[in-house]
Design a protein around this motif. Structure first.
Motif, PDB file in Angstrom:
ATOM      1  N   ARG A 120      60.169 -32.073 -25.831  1.00 25.85           N
ATOM      2  CA  ARG A 120      58.951 -31.649 -26.520  1.00 25.85           C
ATOM      3  C   ARG A 120      59.364 -31.056 -27.861  1.00 25.85           C
ATOM      4  NH1 ARG A 120      53.556 -28.691 -24.322  1.00 25.85           N
ATOM      5  NH2 ARG A 120      52.612 -28.355 -26.365  1.00 25.85           N
ATOM      6  N   LEU A 121      58.922 -31.674 -28.956  1.00 28.59           N
ATOM      7  CA  LEU A 121      59.315 -31.259 -30.291  1.00 28.59           C
ATOM      8  C   LEU A 121      58.156 -30.545 -30.993  1.00 28.59           C
ATOM      9  CD1 LEU A 121      61.163 -34.509 -31.440  1.00 28.59           C
ATOM     10  CD2 LEU A 121      62.128 -32.507 -30.297  1.00 28.59           C
ATOM     11  N   GLY A 122      58.447 -29.964 -32.130  1.00 29.60           N
ATOM     12  CA  GLY A 122      57.409 -29.334 -32.931  1.00 29.60           C
ATOM     13  C   GLY A 122      57.104 -27.917 -32.475  1.00 29.60           C
ATOM     14  N   ALA A 123      56.359 -27.207 -33.314  1.00 35.59           N
ATOM     15  CA  ALA A 123      55.940 -25.839 -33.018  1.00 35.59           C
ATOM     16  C   ALA A 123      54.446 -25.833 -32.725  1.00 35.59           C
ATOM     17  CB  ALA A 123      56.238 -24.933 -34.209  1.00 35.59           C
ATOM     18  N   GLN A 191      60.212 -39.719 -33.112  1.00 30.70           N
ATOM     19  CA  GLN A 191      60.441 -38.280 -33.228  1.00 30.70           C
ATOM     20  C   GLN A 191      59.354 -37.602 -34.055  1.00 30.70           C
ATOM     21  OE1 GLN A 191      64.411 -38.123 -34.783  1.00 30.70           O
ATOM     22  NE2 GLN A 191      65.362 -38.590 -32.813  1.00 30.70           N
ATOM     23  N   HIS A 192      58.898 -38.283 -35.102  1.00 31.06           N
ATOM     24  CA  HIS A 192      57.799 -37.759 -35.911  1.00 31.06           C
ATOM     25  C   HIS A 192      56.543 -37.598 -35.058  1.00 31.06           C
ATOM     26  CE1 HIS A 192      55.041 -37.204 -39.256  1.00 31.06           C
ATOM     27  NE2 HIS A 192      54.354 -38.249 -38.859  1.00 31.06           N
ATOM     28  N   ALA A 193      56.237 -38.612 -34.250  1.00 31.15           N
ATOM     29  CA  ALA A 193      55.053 -38.547 -33.395  1.00 31.15           C
ATOM     30  C   ALA A 193      55.164 -37.418 -32.375  1.00 31.15           C
ATOM     31  CB  ALA A 193      54.854 -39.882 -32.674  1.00 31.15           C
ATOM     32  N   LEU A 194      56.348 -37.237 -31.793  1.00 33.66           N
ATOM     33  CA  LEU A 194      56.539 -36.160 -30.828  1.00 33.66           C
ATOM     34  C   LEU A 194      56.350 -34.792 -31.492  1.00 33.66           C
ATOM     35  CD1 LEU A 194      59.654 -37.493 -28.873  1.00 33.66           C
ATOM     36  CD2 LEU A 194      57.301 -37.362 -28.033  1.00 33.66           C
ATOM     37  N   THR A 195      56.782 -34.678 -32.743  1.00 32.46           N
ATOM     38  CA  THR A 195      56.606 -33.424 -33.472  1.00 32.46           C
ATOM     39  C   THR A 195      55.123 -33.150 -33.724  1.00 32.46           C
ATOM     40  OG1 THR A 195      58.755 -33.704 -34.541  1.00 32.46           O
ATOM     41  CG2 THR A 195      57.220 -32.171 -35.572  1.00 32.46           C
ATOM     42  N   VAL A 196      54.373 -34.203 -34.070  1.00 36.79           N
ATOM     43  CA  VAL A 196      52.925 -34.060 -34.281  1.00 36.79           C
ATOM     44  C   VAL A 196      52.243 -33.634 -32.992  1.00 36.79           C
ATOM     45  CG1 VAL A 196      50.805 -35.301 -34.834  1.00 36.79           C
ATOM     46  CG2 VAL A 196      52.851 -35.689 -36.197  1.00 36.79           C
ATOM     47  N   ASP A 207      43.834 -42.324 -27.295  1.00 37.12           N
ATOM     48  CA  ASP A 207      44.828 -43.266 -27.816  1.00 37.12           C
ATOM     49  C   ASP A 207      45.941 -43.462 -26.790  1.00 37.12           C
ATOM     50  OD1 ASP A 207      46.080 -44.620 -30.353  1.00 37.12           O
ATOM     51  OD2 ASP A 207      47.652 -43.338 -29.534  1.00 37.12           O
ATOM     52  N   LEU A 208      46.230 -44.720 -26.436  1.00 36.21           N
ATOM     53  CA  LEU A 208      47.237 -45.005 -25.420  1.00 36.21           C
ATOM     54  C   LEU A 208      48.621 -44.517 -25.845  1.00 36.21           C
ATOM     55  CD1 LEU A 208      48.034 -46.338 -22.727  1.00 36.21           C
ATOM     56  CD2 LEU A 208      48.367 -48.478 -23.992  1.00 36.21           C
ATOM     57  N   ASP A 209      48.983 -44.722 -27.097  1.00 31.69           N
ATOM     58  CA  ASP A 209      50.309 -44.306 -27.550  1.00 31.69           C
ATOM     59  C   ASP A 209      50.485 -42.796 -27.437  1.00 31.69           C
ATOM     60  OD1 ASP A 209      50.829 -46.958 -28.194  1.00 31.69           O
ATOM     61  OD2 ASP A 209      50.091 -46.728 -30.248  1.00 31.69           O
ATOM     62  N   ALA A 210      49.467 -42.045 -27.847  1.00 33.23           N
ATOM     63  CA  ALA A 210      49.535 -40.580 -27.744  1.00 33.23           C
ATOM     64  C   ALA A 210      49.638 -40.152 -26.289  1.00 33.23           C
ATOM     65  CB  ALA A 210      48.315 -39.951 -28.405  1.00 33.23           C
ATOM     66  N   HIS A 211      48.879 -40.804 -25.426  1.00 32.93           N
ATOM     67  CA  HIS A 211      48.912 -40.485 -23.999  1.00 32.93           C
ATOM     68  C   HIS A 211      50.301 -40.710 -23.414  1.00 32.93           C
ATOM     69  CE1 HIS A 211      48.470 -41.024 -19.698  1.00 32.93           C
ATOM     70  NE2 HIS A 211      48.520 -42.337 -19.802  1.00 32.93           N
ATOM     71  N   LEU A 212      50.902 -41.868 -23.703  1.00 31.88           N
ATOM     72  CA  LEU A 212      52.199 -42.191 -23.115  1.00 31.88           C
ATOM     73  C   LEU A 212      53.294 -41.252 -23.631  1.00 31.88           C
ATOM     74  CD1 LEU A 212      52.067 -46.102 -23.257  1.00 31.88           C
ATOM     75  CD2 LEU A 212      51.687 -44.630 -21.265  1.00 31.88           C
ATOM     76  N   LEU A 213      53.294 -40.962 -24.934  1.00 35.87           N
ATOM     77  CA  LEU A 213      54.324 -40.079 -25.477  1.00 35.87           C
ATOM     78  C   LEU A 213      54.131 -38.645 -24.992  1.00 35.87           C
ATOM     79  CD1 LEU A 213      54.675 -41.426 -29.124  1.00 35.87           C
ATOM     80  CD2 LEU A 213      56.299 -41.673 -27.246  1.00 35.87           C
ATOM     81  N   ALA A 214      52.884 -38.210 -24.867  1.00 37.39           N
ATOM     82  CA  ALA A 214      52.634 -36.870 -24.330  1.00 37.39           C
ATOM     83  C   ALA A 214      53.115 -36.776 -22.885  1.00 37.39           C
ATOM     84  CB  ALA A 214      51.144 -36.541 -24.418  1.00 37.39           C
TER      85      ALA A 214
END
Length: 254
Positions: A120-123, A191-196, A207-214
């Motif tokens: 889990r990346l980002g603040a 990695q950018h998406a995980l930070t977001v 969004d399927l991509d957001a769901h899968l990465l989350a």
């Protein structure tokens, strides 16, 4: 700390492996046409997931290229089926005399799941991060200065891709140099998406991509509506038919 759904992720990866094995048969070398050239993290996540799954199965990618730089001669030398992660012009495929496997037609879980548990990346900036019809969240692209490796890869990719698209012989001779840029660029996008996504304590998305990465990053989230290919039986996931219900469920996950 182990992923809360590690058993589920292992079973999904087994299903991905089984689907690929059924499509590839005894082949242990393949050619791959694809590059994640969009602002969405889904394509690079699928590409990286596929490479991980193939490596797990002991299948070597003998040749990889962009759709517009495909070399029939290089595919033939690869001595294996041609895997398509994106549509390719039918006239180009007609020149290739090997089995063609459209990955998007295979019956298996989405390929990003082959990435397995992710950090889990980002603040955390907000309690509930909304990604519904583009609301409050845009993937955009990693900053050009994302990291030194990304800067070098992006420059090399742009230069090699431009010339290869104009000169088939150059594309045939330099495909290794161009394909060497794929991994750093794909990793930077994911990695950018995980930070977001990590900017919210809880995510609401359609969004399927957001769901899968989350899911892979262990971020609790609410899926709004029906997402074909989604994983609803995760302990991290709730589903909601509308935004009001989604908001209430998100507060429960805090």
């Amino acid at each position: 700390m182990p992923h809360p759904d590690s058993t589920l992720l292992r079973s999904l990866n087994t299903a991905i492996d089984d689907g690929l094995l059924a499509a590839l048969g005894e082949a242990r070398r393949v050619s791959l046409v694809h590059f994640p050239d969009t602002s969405s993290p889904g394509d690079p996540a699928r590409w990286l997931g596929l490479r991980i799954a193939l490596r797990r199965l002991g299948v070597r990618v003998a040749y990889q290229c962009l759709p517009e730089t495909l070399s029939a001669e290089a595919v033939q030398a690869g001595e294996g089926p041609l895997l398509l992660s994106c549509p390719v012009d039918a006239a180009v495929l007609a020149s290739v005399d090997v089995p063609v496997v459209p990955l998007f037609d295979l019956k298996m879980p989405p390929l990003p799941l082959a990435l397995g548990a992710l950090p889990r990346l980002g603040a955390v900036d907000v309690e509930v991060l909304w990604h519904v019809d583009g609301r409050a969240l845009s993937w955009s692209s990693p900053d050009p200065g994302h990291n030194p490796k990304h800067v070098v890869a992006a420059r090399a990719h742009a230069e090699l891709r431009s010339r290869a698209a104009r000169d088939p012989e150059f594309a045939r001779r330099t495909w290794r140099a161009l394909s060497a840029t794929f991994v750093p660029l794909a990793k930077a996008q994911v990695q950018h998406a995980l930070t977001v996504l990590g900017g919210g304590q809880v995510l609401v998305t359609d969004d399927l991509d957001a769901h899968l990465l989350a899911l892979l990053a262990g971020i609790p989230h609410v899926v709004l509506g029906d997402l074909p290919g989604g994983v609803s039986d995760s302990s991290l996931v709730r589903t909601a038919p509308d935004t009001d219900t989604a908001g209430s469920l998100a507060l429960e996950l805090l």
